[in-house]
Design a protein around this motif. Structure first.
Motif, PDB file in Angstrom:
ATOM      1  N   LEU A  85       0.867  -1.185   0.000  1.00  0.00           N
ATOM      2  CA  LEU A  85       0.000   0.000   0.000  1.00  0.00           C
ATOM      3  C   LEU A  85       0.896   1.224   0.000  1.00  0.00           C
ATOM      4  N   LEU A  86       0.675   2.140  -0.923  1.00  0.00           N
ATOM      5  CA  LEU A  86       1.442   3.390  -0.929  1.00  0.00           C
ATOM      6  C   LEU A  86       0.760   4.358   0.021  1.00  0.00           C
ATOM      7  N   ASP A  87       1.545   4.893   0.944  1.00  0.00           N
ATOM      8  CA  ASP A  87       0.939   5.717   1.986  1.00  0.00           C
ATOM      9  C   ASP A  87       2.028   6.568   2.637  1.00  0.00           C
ATOM     10  N   CYS A 111      -2.621   2.018  -5.081  1.00  0.00           N
ATOM     11  CA  CYS A 111      -2.506   3.480  -5.087  1.00  0.00           C
ATOM     12  C   CYS A 111      -3.719   4.071  -4.387  1.00  0.00           C
ATOM     13  N   GLY A 112      -3.490   4.832  -3.328  1.00  0.00           N
ATOM     14  CA  GLY A 112      -4.590   5.537  -2.691  1.00  0.00           C
ATOM     15  C   GLY A 112      -4.927   6.807  -3.473  1.00  0.00           C
ATOM     16  N   ARG A 113      -6.053   7.400  -3.134  1.00  0.00           N
ATOM     17  CA  ARG A 113      -6.497   8.701  -3.699  1.00  0.00           C
ATOM     18  C   ARG A 113      -7.281   9.438  -2.630  1.00  0.00           C
ATOM     19  N   ASP A 133       8.724  12.279   2.956  1.00  0.00           N
ATOM     20  CA  ASP A 133       7.854  13.082   3.815  1.00  0.00           C
ATOM     21  C   ASP A 133       7.217  14.216   3.031  1.00  0.00           C
ATOM     22  N   VAL A 134       6.313  13.813   2.141  1.00  0.00           N
ATOM     23  CA  VAL A 134       5.626  14.765   1.286  1.00  0.00           C
ATOM     24  C   VAL A 134       4.282  14.121   0.944  1.00  0.00           C
ATOM     25  N   VAL A 135       3.251  14.954   0.736  1.00  0.00           N
ATOM     26  CA  VAL A 135       1.946  14.381   0.407  1.00  0.00           C
ATOM     27  C   VAL A 135       1.631  14.625  -1.067  1.00  0.00           C
TER      28      VAL A 135
HETATM   29  N1  SAM Z   1      -4.752  11.968   4.037  1.00  0.00           N
HETATM   30  C1  SAM Z   1      -3.500  11.304   3.802  1.00  0.00           C
HETATM   31  C2  SAM Z   1      -2.496  11.694   4.884  1.00  0.00           C
HETATM   32  O1  SAM Z   1      -2.578  12.802   5.376  1.00  0.00           O
HETATM   33  O2  SAM Z   1      -1.607  10.875   5.185  1.00  0.00           O
HETATM   34  C3  SAM Z   1      -2.916  11.681   2.443  1.00  0.00           C
HETATM   35  C4  SAM Z   1      -3.682  11.088   1.316  1.00  0.00           C
HETATM   36  S1  SAM Z   1      -2.946  11.448  -0.231  1.00  0.00           S
HETATM   37  C5  SAM Z   1      -3.694  12.970  -0.658  1.00  0.00           C
HETATM   38  C6  SAM Z   1      -3.704  10.313  -1.329  1.00  0.00           C
HETATM   39  C7  SAM Z   1      -2.881   9.080  -1.630  1.00  0.00           C
HETATM   40  O3  SAM Z   1      -1.666   9.457  -2.256  1.00  0.00           O
HETATM   41  C8  SAM Z   1      -2.452   8.233  -0.459  1.00  0.00           C
HETATM   42  O4  SAM Z   1      -3.481   7.358  -0.042  1.00  0.00           O
HETATM   43  C9  SAM Z   1      -1.253   7.487  -1.007  1.00  0.00           C
HETATM   44  O5  SAM Z   1      -1.647   6.351  -1.750  1.00  0.00           O
HETATM   45  C10 SAM Z   1      -0.663   8.497  -1.965  1.00  0.00           C
HETATM   46  N2  SAM Z   1       0.496   9.207  -1.391  1.00  0.00           N
HETATM   47  C11 SAM Z   1       0.555  10.508  -1.036  1.00  0.00           C
HETATM   48  N3  SAM Z   1       1.763  10.834  -0.563  1.00  0.00           N
HETATM   49  C12 SAM Z   1       2.507   9.704  -0.612  1.00  0.00           C
HETATM   50  C13 SAM Z   1       3.834   9.397  -0.238  1.00  0.00           C
HETATM   51  N4  SAM Z   1       4.660  10.293   0.280  1.00  0.00           N
HETATM   52  N5  SAM Z   1       4.284   8.141  -0.461  1.00  0.00           N
HETATM   53  C14 SAM Z   1       3.452   7.202  -0.982  1.00  0.00           C
HETATM   54  N6  SAM Z   1       2.183   7.430  -1.341  1.00  0.00           N
HETATM   55  C15 SAM Z   1       1.707   8.669  -1.152  1.00  0.00           C
END
Ligand code: SAM
Length: 248
Positions: A85-87, A111-113, A133-135
Motif C-alpha cells: 500500500l502506498l501511503d 494506489c490511494g487517492r 515526507d511529502v503528500v
Molecule cells: N490523508 C493522507 C495523509 O494525510 O496521510 C494523504 C492522502 S494522499 C492525498 C492520497 C494518496 O496518495 C495516499 O493514499 C497514497 O496512496 C498516496 N500518497 C501521497 N503521498 C505519498 C507518499 N509520500 N508516499 C506514498 N504514497 C503517497
C-alpha cells in the motif's frame, strides 16, 4: 525470471507513458518485467462502480472504501505476492528496500487517492511504503517512483556496475561526474580524471564520494563501517577543510 507487477489505481493511464519509456520500457520489452495497471472501478460498487465515500466522524474529502480494494486483492494476490500500500505513513523507500523488492516475483501495488484508504485495508497488505515526507495527490506518482527504482535493479536491466557505483550503492553518495569540454566557463575538469592513471582515478572518486557524503548526508556515514583506506581519506578531507579546502 520475469518480475510481475500489478498496480491497482483509479487512473491507469497515469502509469503507462512514464513506465513505457527509457529503462522501464526497455526492461518490459525484453521480458524482464511485466507491469499491468488495473482500474479499481472494475471492482466498484453498484451501477456507478463507486469506490469512495464520506469519512466517518466528518471532515473534508472522500476515503476509498474497503470492499473494492479487498475484492481486487482477492483476485490479484497469489502465494508469491508482496502486496504494497502506498501511503505517507509507510516505511520510507530507499535503495536497500528497492533491491529487496527487485528480488521478488510478484508485486501488487495499491494506489490511494483522495484522503486515502479505509483503515481496514492496512490489514490486507504486506507492507506500506512511502516515497518521502511529502503528500502527493495520489499513489500513482509514488508507484512510478517505486517501479522505476525496482526495474532498473533487475539483473540485465542496465550494466551491473552502474547500480553498484552510483549513490547508495556502497552506502555513499556518488562522486562528481564530468564530461566534455575539459574546461567550461573557466572551470577545469580535475587533473586526476584526465591523467589516465586508473588507480589514482579510483582513489579520487572514493575521496570525493566520502567528501560529498560527509558534507550532505553525514547520517549515511554514521551508519556505515569504514575501511582503513576510507578512514585515511576522511582524515585527509578533514585536514584539507580545516585549511579551507574544496566544496562537496
Ligand atoms: N490523508 C493522507 C495523509 O494525510 O496521510 C494523504 C492522502 S494522499 C492525498 C492520497 C494518496 O496518495 C495516499 O493514499 C497514497 O496512496 C498516496 N500518497 C501521497 N503521498 C505519498 C507518499 N509520500 N508516499 C506514498 N504514497 C503517497
Amino acid at each position: 525470471m520475469t518480475l510481475e507487477i500489478d498496480v491497482l489505481t483509479l487512473f491507469p493511464a497515469m502509469l503507462e507513458a512514464p513506465l513505457g519509456e527509457s529503462i522501464p520500457g526497455r526492461v518490459q520489452a525484453r521480458g524482464l518485467a511485466a507491469v499491468r495497471s488495473h482500474d479499481l472501478r472494475r471492482w466498484g460498487l453498484g451501477r456507478h462502480r463507486s469506490v469512495d465515500d464520506y469519512t466517518y466522524g466528518g471532515g473534508a474529502g472522500m476515503v476509498l472504501r474497503p470492499e473494492p480494494i479487498a475484492a481486487a486483492l482477492r483476485e490479484l494476490r497469489r502465494p508469491d505476492s508482496t502486496v504494497i500500500l502506498l501511503d505517507p505513513a509507510g516505511e520510507r523507500l530507499d535503495q536497500a528496500l528497492a533491491r529487496e523488492l527487485a528480488a521478488r516475483s510478484h508485486l501488487v501495488i495499491v494506489c490511494g487517492r483522495y484522503e486515502g484508504v479505509d483503515e481496514r485495508i492496512r490489514s490486507l497488505v504486506d507492507r506500506e511504503l512511502s516515497i518521502g515526507d511529502v503528500v502527493l495527490s495520489g499513489g500513482e506518482p509514488a508507484a512510478i517512483v517505486v517501479i522505476d527504482a525496482v526495474l532498473r535493479l533487475l539483473p540485465g536491466a542496465i550494466e551491473a556496475d552502474s547500480t553498484v557505483d552510483e549513490s547508495f550503492g556502497h552506502g555513499l553518495l556518488e562522486y562528481p561526474q564530468y564530461t566534455r569540454p575539459a574546461e567550461f566557463e573557466g572551470r577545469r575538469v580535475p587533473d586526476t580524471l584526465v591523467s589516465g592513471d586508473h588507480a589514482a582515478v579510483r582513489r579520487w572518486r572514493l575521496r570525493e564520494a566520502l567528501r560529498r557524503t560527509r558534507a550532505r548526508r553525514p547520517d549515511l556515514l554514521a551508519g556505515r563501517a569504514l575501511s582503513d583506506d576510507e578512514l585515511e581519506l576522511l582524515a585527509e578531507i578533514e585536514s584539507e577543510e580545516a585549511e579551507g579546502g574544496s566544496r562537496a
